[in-house]
Scaffold this motif. Structure first.
Motif, PDB file in Angstrom:
ATOM      1  N   TYR A   1       0.921   5.342   0.133  1.00  0.00           N
ATOM      2  CA  TYR A   1       0.165   6.552   0.444  1.00  0.00           C
ATOM      3  C   TYR A   1       0.940   7.743  -0.101  1.00  0.00           C
TER       4      TYR A   1
ATOM      5  N   THR B   1       0.862  -1.177   0.000  1.00  0.00           N
ATOM      6  CA  THR B   1       0.000   0.000   0.000  1.00  0.00           C
ATOM      7  C   THR B   1       0.896   1.224   0.000  1.00  0.00           C
TER       8      THR B   1
ATOM      9  N   ARG C   1      -1.924  -1.392  -3.763  1.00  0.00           N
ATOM     10  CA  ARG C   1      -2.999  -0.426  -3.503  1.00  0.00           C
ATOM     11  C   ARG C   1      -2.377   0.957  -3.433  1.00  0.00           C
ATOM     12  N   LEU C   2      -2.867   1.861  -4.248  1.00  0.00           N
ATOM     13  CA  LEU C   2      -2.374   3.237  -4.252  1.00  0.00           C
ATOM     14  C   LEU C   2      -3.442   4.120  -3.614  1.00  0.00           C
ATOM     15  N   ILE C   3      -3.091   4.767  -2.532  1.00  0.00           N
ATOM     16  CA  ILE C   3      -4.036   5.593  -1.788  1.00  0.00           C
ATOM     17  C   ILE C   3      -3.617   7.051  -1.917  1.00  0.00           C
ATOM     18  N   GLY C   4      -4.468   7.845  -2.552  1.00  0.00           N
ATOM     19  CA  GLY C   4      -4.216   9.276  -2.674  1.00  0.00           C
ATOM     20  C   GLY C   4      -4.886  10.011  -1.526  1.00  0.00           C
ATOM     21  N   VAL C   5      -4.107  10.794  -0.809  1.00  0.00           N
ATOM     22  CA  VAL C   5      -4.612  11.558   0.328  1.00  0.00           C
ATOM     23  C   VAL C   5      -4.818  13.000  -0.126  1.00  0.00           C
TER      24      VAL C   5
ATOM     25  N   GLU D   1      -2.665  13.159  -3.099  1.00  0.00           N
ATOM     26  CA  GLU D   1      -3.438  12.861  -4.313  1.00  0.00           C
ATOM     27  C   GLU D   1      -2.889  13.556  -5.553  1.00  0.00           C
TER      28      GLU D   1
ATOM     29  N   TRP E   1      -3.359  15.159   5.301  1.00  0.00           N
ATOM     30  CA  TRP E   1      -2.074  14.587   5.712  1.00  0.00           C
ATOM     31  C   TRP E   1      -1.454  15.647   6.613  1.00  0.00           C
TER      32      TRP E   1
ATOM     33  N   PRO F   1       5.966  10.040  -0.229  1.00  0.00           N
ATOM     34  CA  PRO F   1       5.114   8.857  -0.149  1.00  0.00           C
ATOM     35  C   PRO F   1       5.598   7.899   0.933  1.00  0.00           C
ATOM     36  N   SER F   2       4.671   7.127   1.471  1.00  0.00           N
ATOM     37  CA  SER F   2       5.038   6.072   2.422  1.00  0.00           C
ATOM     38  C   SER F   2       4.498   4.751   1.898  1.00  0.00           C
TER      39      SER F   2
ATOM     40  N   THR G   1       3.572   0.693   2.944  1.00  0.00           N
ATOM     41  CA  THR G   1       3.333  -0.361   3.922  1.00  0.00           C
ATOM     42  C   THR G   1       3.312  -1.676   3.164  1.00  0.00           C
TER      43      THR G   1
END
Length: 151
Positions: free
Chosen positions: A27, A25, A63-67, A30, A72, A84-85, A87
Motif C-alpha cells: 500500500y 500487498t 498486488r500494488l494498491i495506490g491510495v 497513489e 490515508w 509504504p506498508s 502485508t
C-alpha cells in the motif's frame, strides 16, 4: 536454490512448494506509486525468493494498491505523506517452525530493503511489514479448498 547466507542462514524450505501461498500487498499513496510498479514488483518478488528460495519466485503474487490523497489517515486526519506498508500472506505453518524467529526477521528485513530500494532511505524507519499466516485448510483456489499435500 539459493545458497546459504553466512548471516541469515539457509533459505526457507517447504514440503509443499507447489502451493501458491506467498502473496505480497504493498500500500502506498497513489502519486508516490505511479511509475514505480515494475521496479516494485521485481524487488518484492526478489525479497520473497531471498528468504524462501528460488523455487518460490513463480508463485509470488504481488498486488500494488495506490491510495488516493485524502484516503490515508493517521490520528484522525488525512496525511500528505506516508511510508509504504507491506502485508505478506503466507502459510501459517511457517510460524511454528523451529527457525521461525529467523525467518520472520529475514522477511521483515527483505521487504524493508525492497521498499527502500524503490522509495528511498528516507522512508525506512516508517515502513510497516505485516506477516499474516493463513492455514491452507481455510483457503481456496479454483473453487477447491487448498490443503497440505494437494496439488
Amino acid at each position: 536454490m539459493l545458497a546459504d547466507d553466512p548471516v541469515t542462514g539457509p533459505p526457507l524450505q517447504s514440503d509443499t512448494e507447489e502451493l501458491p501461498m506467498p502473496h505480497v500487498t504493498l500500500y502506498a499513496l497513489e502519486e508516490e506509486l505511479v511509475g514505480h510498479e515494475p521496479h516494485l514488483i521485481e524487488e518484492l518478488t526478489n525479497a520473497v525468493a531471498s528468504v524462501y528460495g528460488a523455487w518460490a519466485r513463480s508463485s509470488v503474487d504481488v498486488r500494488l494498491i495506490g491510495v488516493p490523497t485524502g484516503r490515508w489517515a493517521r490520528g484522525g486526519a488525512a496525511v500528505a505523506a506516508a511510508a509504504p506498508s507491506v502485508t505478506f500472506g503466507m502459510r501459517e505453518e511457517v510460524f511454528a517452525r523451529e527457525d521461525a524467529a529467523r525467518v520472520i526477521a529475514q522477511l521483515v528485513s527483505a521487504f524493508t530493503e525492497a521498499v527502500t530500494a524503490v522509495f528511498g532511505e528516507d522512508c525506512r524507519d516508517e515502513v510497516l511489514v505485516e506477516l499474516v499466516g493463513q492455514p491452507t485448510s481455510r483457503s481456496g483456489l479454483g473453487g477447491k479448498v487448498i490443503s497440505v499435500g494437494s496439488k
